[in-house]
Design a protein around this motif. Structure first.
Motif, mmCIF file in Angstrom:
data_model
loop_
_atom_site.group_PDB
_atom_site.id
_atom_site.type_symbol
_atom_site.label_atom_id
_atom_site.label_comp_id
_atom_site.label_asym_id
_atom_site.label_seq_id
_atom_site.Cartn_x
_atom_site.Cartn_y
_atom_site.Cartn_z
ATOM 1 N N GLY A 250 0.817 -1.202 0.000
ATOM 2 C CA GLY A 250 0.000 0.000 0.000
ATOM 3 C C GLY A 250 0.853 1.255 0.000
ATOM 4 N N ARG A 251 0.172 2.390 -0.058
ATOM 5 C CA ARG A 251 0.879 3.668 -0.103
ATOM 6 C C ARG A 251 1.748 3.859 1.132
ATOM 7 N NH1 ARG A 251 -1.416 9.564 -1.666
ATOM 8 N NH2 ARG A 251 0.571 10.641 -1.449
ATOM 9 N N SER A 252 1.233 3.529 2.308
ATOM 10 C CA SER A 252 2.008 3.723 3.542
ATOM 11 C C SER A 252 3.254 2.839 3.553
ATOM 12 C CB SER A 252 1.140 3.442 4.769
ATOM 13 O OG SER A 252 0.678 2.106 4.745
ATOM 14 N N ASP A 253 3.176 1.656 2.924
ATOM 15 C CA ASP A 253 4.350 0.781 2.839
ATOM 16 C C ASP A 253 5.441 1.432 1.998
ATOM 17 O OD1 ASP A 253 3.105 -1.313 4.305
ATOM 18 O OD2 ASP A 253 2.051 -1.924 2.490
ATOM 19 N N VAL A 254 5.049 2.037 0.882
ATOM 20 C CA VAL A 254 6.016 2.695 0.004
ATOM 21 C C VAL A 254 6.596 3.928 0.693
ATOM 22 C CG1 VAL A 254 6.328 3.895 -2.199
ATOM 23 C CG2 VAL A 254 4.968 1.807 -2.101
ATOM 24 N N GLU A 255 5.749 4.681 1.383
ATOM 25 C CA GLU A 255 6.231 5.883 2.062
ATOM 26 C C GLU A 255 7.196 5.550 3.197
ATOM 27 O OE1 GLU A 255 2.622 7.872 3.135
ATOM 28 O OE2 GLU A 255 2.424 8.796 1.160
ATOM 29 N N ALA A 256 7.045 4.388 3.825
ATOM 30 C CA ALA A 256 7.920 3.994 4.935
ATOM 31 C C ALA A 256 9.215 3.352 4.448
ATOM 32 C CB ALA A 256 7.178 3.024 5.852
ATOM 33 N N LEU A 257 9.298 3.042 3.170
ATOM 34 C CA LEU A 257 10.460 2.349 2.619
ATOM 35 C C LEU A 257 11.675 3.273 2.598
ATOM 36 C CD1 LEU A 257 11.301 -0.334 1.302
ATOM 37 C CD2 LEU A 257 10.631 0.638 -0.887
ATOM 38 N N ARG A 258 12.781 2.825 3.156
ATOM 39 C CA ARG A 258 14.041 3.576 3.146
ATOM 40 C C ARG A 258 15.164 2.638 2.742
ATOM 41 N NH1 ARG A 258 11.053 6.859 2.638
ATOM 42 N NH2 ARG A 258 10.443 8.525 4.020
ATOM 43 N N PRO B 36 19.327 1.676 2.393
ATOM 44 C CA PRO B 36 20.600 1.968 3.070
ATOM 45 C C PRO B 36 21.541 2.713 2.131
ATOM 46 C CG PRO B 36 20.534 -0.324 2.405
ATOM 47 C CD PRO B 36 19.178 0.256 2.101
ATOM 48 N N LEU B 37 22.403 3.517 2.723
ATOM 49 C CA LEU B 37 23.377 4.254 1.932
ATOM 50 C C LEU B 37 24.597 3.387 1.669
ATOM 51 C CD1 LEU B 37 23.279 7.731 3.667
ATOM 52 C CD2 LEU B 37 22.297 7.110 1.475
ATOM 53 N N ALA B 38 25.195 3.549 0.518
ATOM 54 C CA ALA B 38 26.414 2.840 0.153
ATOM 55 C C ALA B 38 27.527 3.862 0.016
ATOM 56 C CB ALA B 38 26.212 2.086 -1.158
ATOM 57 N N VAL B 39 28.721 3.390 -0.301
ATOM 58 C CA VAL B 39 29.852 4.289 -0.449
ATOM 59 C C VAL B 39 29.553 5.340 -1.504
ATOM 60 C CG1 VAL B 39 32.280 4.438 -1.066
ATOM 61 C CG2 VAL B 39 31.476 2.544 0.318
ATOM 62 N N ARG B 40 29.090 4.907 -2.651
ATOM 63 C CA ARG B 40 28.756 5.852 -3.717
ATOM 64 C C ARG B 40 27.397 6.489 -3.466
ATOM 65 N NH1 ARG B 40 31.958 7.346 -7.836
ATOM 66 N NH2 ARG B 40 30.140 7.374 -9.153
ATOM 67 N N GLY B 41 26.553 5.812 -2.697
ATOM 68 C CA GLY B 41 25.273 6.372 -2.301
ATOM 69 C C GLY B 41 24.291 6.526 -3.438
ATOM 70 N N TYR B 42 23.282 7.303 -3.181
ATOM 71 C CA TYR B 42 22.282 7.625 -4.176
ATOM 72 C C TYR B 42 21.737 9.000 -3.825
ATOM 73 C CZ TYR B 42 19.056 6.207 -0.494
ATOM 74 O OH TYR B 42 18.389 6.106 0.681
ATOM 75 N N ARG B 43 21.034 9.591 -4.738
ATOM 76 C CA ARG B 43 20.458 10.907 -4.473
ATOM 77 C C ARG B 43 19.139 10.699 -3.740
ATOM 78 N NH1 ARG B 43 22.146 14.701 -9.493
ATOM 79 N NH2 ARG B 43 24.287 13.945 -9.550
ATOM 80 N N MET B 44 19.184 10.956 -2.469
ATOM 81 C CA MET B 44 18.032 10.655 -1.624
ATOM 82 C C MET B 44 16.777 11.384 -2.079
ATOM 83 S SD MET B 44 20.061 10.509 2.027
ATOM 84 C CE MET B 44 18.688 11.039 2.942
ATOM 85 N N ALA B 45 16.904 12.608 -2.517
ATOM 86 C CA ALA B 45 15.727 13.374 -2.947
ATOM 87 C C ALA B 45 15.066 12.717 -4.153
ATOM 88 C CB ALA B 45 16.126 14.809 -3.275
ATOM 89 N N GLU B 46 15.870 12.215 -5.089
ATOM 90 C CA GLU B 46 15.306 11.566 -6.276
ATOM 91 C C GLU B 46 14.587 10.278 -5.912
ATOM 92 O OE1 GLU B 46 18.251 11.065 -9.293
ATOM 93 O OE2 GLU B 46 18.675 13.205 -9.421
ATOM 94 N N VAL B 47 15.203 9.486 -5.033
ATOM 95 C CA VAL B 47 14.565 8.233 -4.610
ATOM 96 C C VAL B 47 13.291 8.537 -3.836
ATOM 97 C CG1 VAL B 47 14.836 6.166 -3.200
ATOM 98 C CG2 VAL B 47 16.715 6.940 -4.626
ATOM 99 N N ASP B 48 13.344 9.527 -2.942
ATOM 100 C CA ASP B 48 12.152 9.891 -2.180
ATOM 101 C C ASP B 48 11.041 10.397 -3.096
ATOM 102 O OD1 ASP B 48 13.421 9.134 0.140
ATOM 103 O OD2 ASP B 48 13.974 11.178 0.724
ATOM 104 N N ASP B 49 11.395 11.167 -4.128
ATOM 105 C CA ASP B 49 10.391 11.627 -5.097
ATOM 106 C C ASP B 49 9.767 10.449 -5.838
ATOM 107 O OD1 ASP B 49 10.840 14.240 -4.384
ATOM 108 O OD2 ASP B 49 12.080 14.716 -6.134
#
Length: 115
Positions: free
Chosen positions: A50-58, A60-73
Motif C-alpha cells: 500500500g501507499r504507507s508501505d512505500v512511504e515507509a520504505l528507506r 541503506p546508503l552505500a559508499v557511492r550512495g544515491y540521491r536521496m531526494a530523487e529516490v524519495d520523489d
C-alpha cells in the motif's frame, strides 16, 4: 659498477616488498569478505503493498550512495499511484457488486414473468 648492481637489486627487493604488502602477501593475510548492506525488506509478504508501505520504505546508503531526494520523489510518486489504483479498484468493485445485485433482483422468477 658494483654499486649500480647493488642499487638495482635493492630497488627490485623494495618493489617486491611493496607489491606483496599491497596485494596481501598470500592467503593467510587476506581480509575476510565484507557482507554487503542489504535492504531490510519491510514490505508485507502477506498482503498487497500500500501507499504507507512505500512511504515507509528507506534504502541503506552505500559508499557511492544515491540521491536521496530523487529516490524519495520516486517513492512518493509510486505511493500516490498505488493509492489512486487502489481507489479505482475499490470503485470498480463497488460498481460490479451493485450491478450484480441489480441483476439478481431482475432475474428472480415470478417477478414480471407471467406465463
Amino acid at each position: 659498477m658494483f654499486m649500480f648492481l647493488f642499487l638495482v637489486i635493492a630497488l627490485a627487493v623494495v618493489v617486491a616488498a611493496v607489491t606483496l604488502a599491497v596485494v596481501g602477501g598470500g592467503e593467510s593475510a587476506a581480509l575476510p569478505e565484507a557482507e554487503p548492506e542489504r535492504l531490510d525488506d519491510p514490505l508485507p509478504p502477506d498482503r498487497p503493498v500500500g501507499r504507507s508501505d512505500v512511504e515507509a520504505l528507506r534504502f541503506p546508503l552505500a559508499v557511492r550512495g544515491y540521491r536521496m531526494a530523487e529516490v524519495d520523489d520516486a517513492l512518493g510518486r509510486l505511493g500516490a499511484e498505488i493509492a489512486e489504483r487502489d481507489s479505482r479498484i475499490a470503485d470498480l468493485e463497488a460498481a460490479l457488486a451493485g450491478a450484480r445485485a441489480s441483476r439478481r433482483g431482475m432475474d428472480k422468477p415470478g417477478e414480471g414473468d407471467h406465463q
